[in-house]
Motif scaffolding. Structure first.
Motif, PDB file in Angstrom:
ATOM      1  N   LEU A 276       0.833  -1.203   0.000  1.00  0.00           N
ATOM      2  CA  LEU A 276       0.000   0.000   0.000  1.00  0.00           C
ATOM      3  C   LEU A 276       0.869   1.255   0.000  1.00  0.00           C
ATOM      4  N   LYS A 277       1.952   1.214   0.760  1.00  0.00           N
ATOM      5  CA  LYS A 277       2.884   2.348   0.813  1.00  0.00           C
ATOM      6  C   LYS A 277       3.464   2.640  -0.571  1.00  0.00           C
ATOM      7  N   TYR A 278       3.871   1.603  -1.281  1.00  0.00           N
ATOM      8  CA  TYR A 278       4.498   1.795  -2.583  1.00  0.00           C
ATOM      9  C   TYR A 278       3.483   2.020  -3.704  1.00  0.00           C
ATOM     10  N   LEU A 279       2.391   1.287  -3.702  1.00  0.00           N
ATOM     11  CA  LEU A 279       1.463   1.306  -4.830  1.00  0.00           C
ATOM     12  C   LEU A 279       0.330   2.315  -4.669  1.00  0.00           C
ATOM     13  N   SER A 280       0.076   2.760  -3.436  1.00  0.00           N
ATOM     14  CA  SER A 280      -0.926   3.797  -3.141  1.00  0.00           C
ATOM     15  C   SER A 280      -2.345   3.428  -3.554  1.00  0.00           C
ATOM     16  N   SER A 281      -2.627   2.171  -3.685  1.00  0.00           N
ATOM     17  CA  SER A 281      -3.975   1.747  -4.058  1.00  0.00           C
ATOM     18  C   SER A 281      -4.324   0.485  -3.284  1.00  0.00           C
ATOM     19  N   PRO A 282      -5.419   0.507  -2.531  1.00  0.00           N
ATOM     20  CA  PRO A 282      -5.801  -0.692  -1.779  1.00  0.00           C
ATOM     21  C   PRO A 282      -5.999  -1.923  -2.669  1.00  0.00           C
TER      22      PRO A 282
ATOM     23  N   LEU B  32       8.179  -2.362  -6.661  1.00  0.00           N
ATOM     24  CA  LEU B  32       8.994  -1.544  -7.562  1.00  0.00           C
ATOM     25  C   LEU B  32       8.858  -2.023  -9.004  1.00  0.00           C
ATOM     26  N   MET B  33       8.786  -3.330  -9.191  1.00  0.00           N
ATOM     27  CA  MET B  33       8.580  -3.872 -10.540  1.00  0.00           C
ATOM     28  C   MET B  33       7.211  -3.456 -11.085  1.00  0.00           C
ATOM     29  N   GLN B  34       6.205  -3.463 -10.239  1.00  0.00           N
ATOM     30  CA  GLN B  34       4.876  -3.026 -10.661  1.00  0.00           C
ATOM     31  C   GLN B  34       4.902  -1.554 -11.066  1.00  0.00           C
ATOM     32  N   LEU B  35       5.609  -0.746 -10.290  1.00  0.00           N
ATOM     33  CA  LEU B  35       5.700   0.676 -10.611  1.00  0.00           C
ATOM     34  C   LEU B  35       6.454   0.890 -11.921  1.00  0.00           C
ATOM     35  N   ARG B  36       7.483   0.094 -12.189  1.00  0.00           N
ATOM     36  CA  ARG B  36       8.213   0.202 -13.465  1.00  0.00           C
ATOM     37  C   ARG B  36       7.301  -0.142 -14.630  1.00  0.00           C
ATOM     38  N   LYS B  37       6.515  -1.198 -14.470  1.00  0.00           N
ATOM     39  CA  LYS B  37       5.574  -1.562 -15.528  1.00  0.00           C
ATOM     40  C   LYS B  37       4.593  -0.414 -15.763  1.00  0.00           C
ATOM     41  N   TYR B  38       4.156   0.183 -14.677  1.00  0.00           N
ATOM     42  CA  TYR B  38       3.192   1.274 -14.749  1.00  0.00           C
ATOM     43  C   TYR B  38       3.803   2.472 -15.476  1.00  0.00           C
ATOM     44  N   LYS B  39       5.103   2.753 -15.228  1.00  0.00           N
ATOM     45  CA  LYS B  39       5.771   3.872 -15.894  1.00  0.00           C
ATOM     46  C   LYS B  39       5.937   3.614 -17.380  1.00  0.00           C
ATOM     47  N   LYS B  40       6.208   2.345 -17.759  1.00  0.00           N
ATOM     48  CA  LYS B  40       6.394   2.027 -19.175  1.00  0.00           C
ATOM     49  C   LYS B  40       5.106   2.203 -19.952  1.00  0.00           C
ATOM     50  N   ALA B  41       4.009   1.852 -19.345  1.00  0.00           N
ATOM     51  CA  ALA B  41       2.716   1.968 -20.021  1.00  0.00           C
ATOM     52  C   ALA B  41       1.721   2.632 -19.084  1.00  0.00           C
ATOM     53  N   PRO B  42       1.875   3.932 -18.857  1.00  0.00           N
ATOM     54  CA  PRO B  42       0.942   4.598 -17.938  1.00  0.00           C
ATOM     55  C   PRO B  42      -0.459   4.609 -18.531  1.00  0.00           C
ATOM     56  N   PRO B  43      -1.454   4.571 -17.676  1.00  0.00           N
ATOM     57  CA  PRO B  43      -2.816   4.604 -18.193  1.00  0.00           C
ATOM     58  C   PRO B  43      -3.094   5.943 -18.861  1.00  0.00           C
ATOM     59  N   ILE B  44      -3.875   5.915 -19.903  1.00  0.00           N
ATOM     60  CA  ILE B  44      -4.201   7.128 -20.638  1.00  0.00           C
ATOM     61  C   ILE B  44      -5.545   7.614 -20.145  1.00  0.00           C
ATOM     62  N   ALA B  45      -5.574   8.844 -19.751  1.00  0.00           N
ATOM     63  CA  ALA B  45      -6.811   9.413 -19.235  1.00  0.00           C
ATOM     64  C   ALA B  45      -7.819   9.567 -20.370  1.00  0.00           C
ATOM     65  N   PHE B  46      -9.054   9.269 -20.081  1.00  0.00           N
ATOM     66  CA  PHE B  46     -10.121   9.389 -21.064  1.00  0.00           C
ATOM     67  C   PHE B  46     -10.410  10.858 -21.286  1.00  0.00           C
ATOM     68  N   GLN B  47     -10.356  11.286 -22.537  1.00  0.00           N
ATOM     69  CA  GLN B  47     -10.658  12.667 -22.868  1.00  0.00           C
ATOM     70  C   GLN B  47     -11.842  12.669 -23.829  1.00  0.00           C
ATOM     71  N   GLN B  48     -12.949  13.084 -23.311  1.00  0.00           N
ATOM     72  CA  GLN B  48     -14.200  12.976 -24.054  1.00  0.00           C
ATOM     73  C   GLN B  48     -14.182  13.782 -25.343  1.00  0.00           C
ATOM     74  N   GLU B  49     -13.500  14.934 -25.347  1.00  0.00           N
ATOM     75  CA  GLU B  49     -13.528  15.768 -26.545  1.00  0.00           C
ATOM     76  C   GLU B  49     -12.892  15.067 -27.752  1.00  0.00           C
ATOM     77  N   PHE B  50     -12.004  14.097 -27.499  1.00  0.00           N
ATOM     78  CA  PHE B  50     -11.398  13.359 -28.601  1.00  0.00           C
ATOM     79  C   PHE B  50     -12.297  12.224 -29.082  1.00  0.00           C
ATOM     80  N   MET B  51     -13.288  11.874 -28.308  1.00  0.00           N
ATOM     81  CA  MET B  51     -14.156  10.766 -28.659  1.00  0.00           C
ATOM     82  C   MET B  51     -15.423  11.225 -29.381  1.00  0.00           C
TER      83      MET B  51
END
Length: 190
Positions: free
Chosen positions: A47-53, A92-111
């Motif tokens: 939880l300390k490292y990933l910040s998500s329950p 730390l490995m999970q965070l590295r994976k997350y940095k390589k492919a960060p989630p893309i925020a949904f932007q409605q104006e592009f949809m």
């Protein structure tokens, strides 16, 4: 069923004793008992490292799976310290994976689009489904029942035999003839 004496031995044993027993015989009850002692540590660290329950809960499960394999090949002196390092490295490995492919925020104006051609496809599919429904209703009752059981409820021939009381060859014939009649009906509606 696990003997009560065996459970008492597990809970009273030291980390090192449980670890040695697990490494010698591979009994996952021993590993589970050992791991359960430190799940709060693993969860808190994750939880300390990933910040998500949710991510921390997933990490607790993933790390247990890692331990099943790692403890068969690693020499561990102090389990608690070693587990902390494994947990930290996993996060730390999970965070590295997350940095390589960060989630893309949904932007409605592009949809947003002025093109409504996708609605034509939806309407066409709805018309096809309505035709199929009408054609199923037009089948004789035995074929209709067999088609619904086979295609819509996913029953096999043997299950349909048990439900309808028809013999296997009759069920097969009803399904095949029903399918042919459905195809003919759908083709005639075009």
């Amino acid at each position: 069923m696990v003997p009560v004496k065996h459970i008492e031995n597990i809970t009273a044993s030291s980390d090192e004793a449980l670890l040695k027993q697990y490494q010698s015989n591979g009994d996952q009850q021993l590993l589970a008992a050992l791991y359960l002692r430190y799940t709060d540590l693993v969860y808190g660290t994750a939880l300390k490292y990933l910040s998500s329950p949710d991510a921390a809960k997933d990490a607790v499960m993933d790390i247990y799976q890692e331990l099943v394999n790692k403890l068969q090949t690693h020499s561990v002196d102090r389990f608690k310290s070693w587990l902390y390092v494994v947990t930290k490295n996993h996060c730390l490995m999970q965070l590295r994976k997350y940095k390589k492919a960060p989630p893309i925020a949904f932007q409605q104006e592009f949809m947003q689009s002025e093109d409504f051609s996708h609605l034509d496809d939806i309407l066409e599919k709805e018309k096809e489904l309505q035709k199929l429904e009408d054609c199923i209703k037009a089948l004789n009752p035995e074929q209709k029942n067999s088609i619904q059981l086979f295609y819509l409820q996913g029953k096999c021939y043997n299950e349909i035999v048990a439900i309808t009381g028809h013999d296997w060859n009759k069920v097969r014939s009803l399904v095949q003839n029903g399918r042919r009649n459905l195809k003919n009906c759908m083709d005639s509606h075009e």
